[in-house]
Scaffold this active site. Structure first.
Site, mmCIF file in Angstrom:
data_model
loop_
_atom_site.group_PDB
_atom_site.id
_atom_site.type_symbol
_atom_site.label_atom_id
_atom_site.label_comp_id
_atom_site.label_asym_id
_atom_site.label_seq_id
_atom_site.Cartn_x
_atom_site.Cartn_y
_atom_site.Cartn_z
ATOM 1 N N TYR A 142 -8.668 27.059 53.840
ATOM 2 C CA TYR A 142 -9.240 25.817 54.365
ATOM 3 C C TYR A 142 -8.832 24.606 53.519
ATOM 4 O O TYR A 142 -8.820 23.483 54.011
ATOM 5 C CB TYR A 142 -10.770 25.892 54.380
ATOM 6 N N LYS A 192 -7.700 41.313 52.590
ATOM 7 C CA LYS A 192 -6.523 42.018 53.098
ATOM 8 C C LYS A 192 -5.603 42.298 51.912
ATOM 9 O O LYS A 192 -4.491 41.751 51.815
ATOM 10 C CB LYS A 192 -5.819 41.169 54.176
ATOM 11 N N ASP A 225 -9.841 43.548 58.625
ATOM 12 C CA ASP A 225 -9.691 43.974 60.027
ATOM 13 C C ASP A 225 -10.546 45.212 60.289
ATOM 14 O O ASP A 225 -11.231 45.310 61.308
ATOM 15 C CB ASP A 225 -8.217 44.206 60.396
ATOM 16 N N ASP A 249 -15.405 33.039 58.172
ATOM 17 C CA ASP A 249 -15.607 32.258 59.397
ATOM 18 C C ASP A 249 -15.571 33.180 60.606
ATOM 19 O O ASP A 249 -16.451 33.140 61.475
ATOM 20 C CB ASP A 249 -14.502 31.194 59.499
ATOM 21 N N ASP A 253 -19.004 34.952 62.901
ATOM 22 C CA ASP A 253 -19.219 34.777 64.345
ATOM 23 C C ASP A 253 -19.405 36.137 65.011
ATOM 24 O O ASP A 253 -20.246 36.309 65.897
ATOM 25 C CB ASP A 253 -18.022 34.065 65.003
#
Ligand code: IPM
Ligand code: MG
Length: 368
Positions: A142, A192, A225, A249, A253
């Site tokens: 970000y 990751k 993932d 983020d 959600d």
């Protein structure tokens, strides 16, 4: 003694509508519990852009830095989609997070029993779910440099940079371990590390902080993932998840939707302690500005109301009153009061934003 200061930034879209209900609850706390705040209001996002030409003015930034806590509604809307990146409504929120150094973003995903059937997952997968995602909020892709859209030969290239320092990872890991100790004592860290160096460093540092200071907390690591897959497969395996800004983020959600509605979930963004010993803090619902329903009275104010409850707990040392609000919300839902987001198309007439506020206030009255 002066009352503790609370800065309200209602923002755009449904922000002002849901915040109107929170203001009634703030009023209730004063009238019925003798808990008063020095409340001031200001502009953020598109609402600030319309007046000042920027999504957060320096004066508002200064007020936020000085406040005991900031309560934010939502930012953004189609009206601002074409604006230059530097003045988009979202930049106002990102500036607050960055300059207040709110590195630890707590996003609880809790499934209210009355809503378990409303989740898109089966009841037994989500009933009783109570997890928290701790999202790093001030660094990573970000904010990393270089960033931009550049010319390379005869085509353009878009660049963002994932960047984490050891200290940035360590401080958010610490906040996740501290939180876990007050809950189920389990942390799962997601990155990751199979494809990203920043992920390898993330995993190393989280493990180091654990081994040095939190050996009593159960720690596991997962690729993000797989984490997304596990969240929808069997979310109750988690207690606290700690992850970076971008994965956080996305995963938050996903976790939010497990509970039935984004309209239910609050969040707290916490930084370093201030002179009063409490962390710098901004509280906001996880949902966005929902321009499609803005102005229709369909917004669910619960996420914003629960964000205020988090403020009572983390910034104002009023944990009992926070619990009172959470219980009132639970009662209202158990009584079957539903805004549109909590209903199927065949489920009858939803209550309006204001009627949901009425119901929460009535449940608060009944709690006395
Ligand atoms: C969130 C939002 C923000 C983010 C946007 C509005 C900048 O999606 O708080 O999750 O990407 O962090
Ligand atoms: Mg988001």
């Amino acid at each position: 003694m002066a009352n503790p200061s609370l800065l309200i930034l209602a923002g755009d879209g449904i922000g002002p509508e849901v915040m109107a209900e929170v203001k009634r609850i703030i009023g209730w706390m004063g009238a019925k519990r003798g808990i008063h705040f020095d409340v001031s209001e200001d502009l953020v996002g598109g609402a600030a852009y319309d007046v000042h030409g920027v999504p957060l003015s320096d004066a508002t930034m200064a007020k936020a830095q000085a406040a005991f806590a900031v309560l934010l509604g939502a930012v953004g809307g189609p009206k601002y989609d074409k604006l230059d990146f530097s003045v988009k409504p979202e930049r106002g929120l990102l500036r607050l997070r960055k300059e207040m150094d709110l590195f630890s973003n707590l996003r609880p995903a809790q499934c209210f029993d009355a809503l378990a059937d409303f989740s898109s997952l089966k009841r037994d997968v989500v009933a009783g779910l109570d997890i928290v995602i701790v999202r790093e909020l001030t660094s990573g892709v970000y904010f990393g440099e270089p960033r931009g859209i550049f010319k390379e030969g005869n085509e353009r290239v878009g660049i963002n940079t994932q960047r984490y320092t050891e200290s940035e990872i360590a401080r958010v890991a610490k906040s996740a371990f501290e939180l876990a100790r007050k809950r189920g004592n389990k942390v799962c860290s997601m990155e990751k590390a199979n494809v990203m160096e920043s992920g390898i460093l993330w995993r190393d540092v989280v493990q180091e902080v654990h081994d040095r200071d939190y050996p009593d907390v159960e720690l596991s690591h997962m690729y993000a993932d797989n984490g997304a897959m596990q969240l929808v497969r069997w979310p109750k395996q988690f207690d606290v998840i700690v992850t970076d800004n971008l994965f956080g983020d996305v995963l938050s959600d996903c976790a939010a939707m497990l509970t039935g509605s984004l309209g239910m979930l609050p969040s707290a963004s916490l930084g370093a302690p201030m002179a009063n010993g409490r962390p710098k803090a901004l509280y906001e619902p996880v949902h966005g500005s929902a321009p499609d329903i803005a102005g229709t009275g369909r917004a669910n104010p619960i996420a914003c109301i629960l964000s205020f409850a988090m403020a009572l707990r983390y910034s104002f040392d009023q944990g009992d009153e926070a619990t009172r609000i959470e219980k009132a919300v639970e009662k209202v839902l158990a009584d079957g009061v539903r805004t549109a987001d909590l209903m199927g198309p065949q489920d009858g007439t939803p209550v309006t934003t204001t009627q949901m506020g009425d119901a929460v206030l009535a449940a608060l009255d009944a709690s006395l």
